[in-house]
Design an enzyme around this catalytic site. Structure first.
Site, short mmCIF file in Angstrom:
data_model
loop_
_atom_site.label_atom_id
_atom_site.label_comp_id
_atom_site.label_asym_id
_atom_site.label_seq_id
_atom_site.Cartn_x
_atom_site.Cartn_y
_atom_site.Cartn_z
N ASP A 18 0.83 -1.21 0.00
CA ASP A 18 0.00 0.00 0.00
C ASP A 18 0.86 1.26 0.00
O ASP A 18 1.95 1.27 0.58
CB ASP A 18 -0.90 -0.02 1.25
N ASN A 66 -10.55 -3.27 -6.12
CA ASN A 66 -9.82 -2.27 -6.90
C ASN A 66 -10.46 -1.98 -8.26
O ASN A 66 -10.11 -1.00 -8.93
CB ASN A 66 -8.35 -2.67 -7.09
N ARG A 69 -11.74 1.55 -8.99
CA ARG A 69 -10.86 2.68 -9.33
C ARG A 69 -11.10 3.15 -10.76
O ARG A 69 -11.69 2.42 -11.57
CB ARG A 69 -9.40 2.26 -9.14
C1 FPP Z 1 -2.13 0.03 -3.28
O1 FPP Z 1 -1.62 1.33 -3.20
C2 FPP Z 1 -1.47 -0.63 -4.39
C3 FPP Z 1 -2.12 -1.23 -5.41
C4 FPP Z 1 -3.58 -1.32 -5.52
C5 FPP Z 1 -1.35 -1.83 -6.51
C6 FPP Z 1 -0.20 -2.63 -6.05
C7 FPP Z 1 0.59 -3.02 -7.22
C8 FPP Z 1 1.94 -2.97 -7.27
C9 FPP Z 1 2.83 -2.58 -6.16
C10 FPP Z 1 2.60 -3.42 -8.50
C11 FPP Z 1 2.95 -4.86 -8.32
C12 FPP Z 1 3.42 -5.38 -9.57
C13 FPP Z 1 3.74 -6.65 -9.74
C14 FPP Z 1 4.27 -7.05 -11.03
C15 FPP Z 1 3.55 -7.66 -8.67
P1 FPP Z 1 -2.64 2.53 -3.43
O2 FPP Z 1 -2.73 2.79 -4.88
O3 FPP Z 1 -3.93 2.23 -2.76
O4 FPP Z 1 -1.88 3.69 -2.70
P2 FPP Z 1 -2.52 4.87 -1.87
O5 FPP Z 1 -3.15 4.23 -0.65
O6 FPP Z 1 -1.33 5.70 -1.53
O7 FPP Z 1 -3.50 5.56 -2.77
#
Ligand code: FPP
Length: 233
Positions: A18, A66, A69
């Site tokens: 996250d 998700n 989004r």
């Molecule tokens: C949550 O952060 C993250 C996600 C929904 C996506 C996670 C994906 C990756 C880290 C890429 C992984 C890639 C591979 C190939 C495994 P958020 O977007 O909710 O962050 P925020 O809370 O700051 O808005």
């Protein structure tokens, strides 16, 4: 300081990655840049965990919630998964890492599903670490499916109904919730919540998290410290 392999290292580490969006916002950049940077961090986490002797690593890449989004962000994430599968396959094979994707597949683009299946087949012999990436995953939905299978059958749980028990669940980004991730498997998981936004997570942070985990007294409901039942479902 890096821990020697296996000493105090969780058998099954699960990570809620996250903070990508906030990482980008802090820099005045679009959210996708945070995801792209997060994917690099995920690659480093995989390599480091394999080096330390983690046996099972499960990464929460895209939850079934998700889909709420914006279309562009969802599209970017799905493309990112596909491109990372392409780029990291050789590395996974060379390092003996088996890859499985968990979650629903019927709502994903057919091209991505084909890449996932190909990567799973080509890494199936990997024995060093089992990497699971959760895409369109909901723990409640996985449990409902498992219960439905049991009800439709002879009432017995299949030999391997779900994933191995989680020893340590790490969530980055400062929030303290499970967000429908591995609810059953986390029955006796130790929980670690780290302030670092996922793209900022370093191996030094992981060392600190593992050192803290190594000092936890895990009793699994009993009175004495017990060894973790690694890998048992
Ligand atoms: C949550 O952060 C993250 C996600 C929904 C996506 C996670 C994906 C990756 C880290 C890429 C992984 C890639 C591979 C190939 C495994 P958020 O977007 O909710 O962050 P925020 O809370 O700051 O808005």
């Amino acid at each position: 300081m890096n821990l020697p392999a296996n000493a105090g290292v969780p058998g099954h580490l699960a990570v809620i990655m996250d903070g990508n969006g906030r990482w980008a916002a802090k820099r005045g950049r679009p959210r996708w840049m945070g995801h792209a940077r997060g994917a690099q961090t995920a690659r480093e986490v995989v390599a480091y965990c394999a080096r330390l002797g983690v046996q099972h690593l499960t990464l929460y890449a895209f939850s079934s919630d998700n889909w709420k989004r914006p279309r562009e962000e969802v599209g970017f994430l799905l493309d990112l998964f596909a491109s990372h599968l392409d780029r990291q396959l050789t590395e996974l094979c060379a390092n003996g890492i088996r890859l499985s994707i968990i979650g629903r597949r019927d709502r994903l683009p057919a091209t991505l599903v084909a890449k996932m299946e190909d990567a799973e087949a080509r890494t199936a012999q990997g024995t060093r670490m089992h990497l699971r990436v959760a895409i369109d995953y909901s723990s409640k939905a996985a449990l409902q499916q498992a219960f439905a299978r049991v009800n439709a059958g002879d009432g017995e749980w299949p030999a391997e109904p779900l994933l191995p028990n989680v020893d340590l669940l790490l969530r980055t980004g400062g929030e303290r919730r499970l967000s429908d991730f591995l609810l059953w498997e986390c029955a006796y998981a130790e929980l670690a919540f780290h302030e670092a936004l996922f793209p900022d997570l370093t191996t030094a942070h992981l060392d600190a998290v593992f050192a803290d985990f190594a000092g936890r007294d895990r009793r699994f409901g009993g009175l004495d410290s017990a060894p973790a039942p690694v890998g048992s479902a």
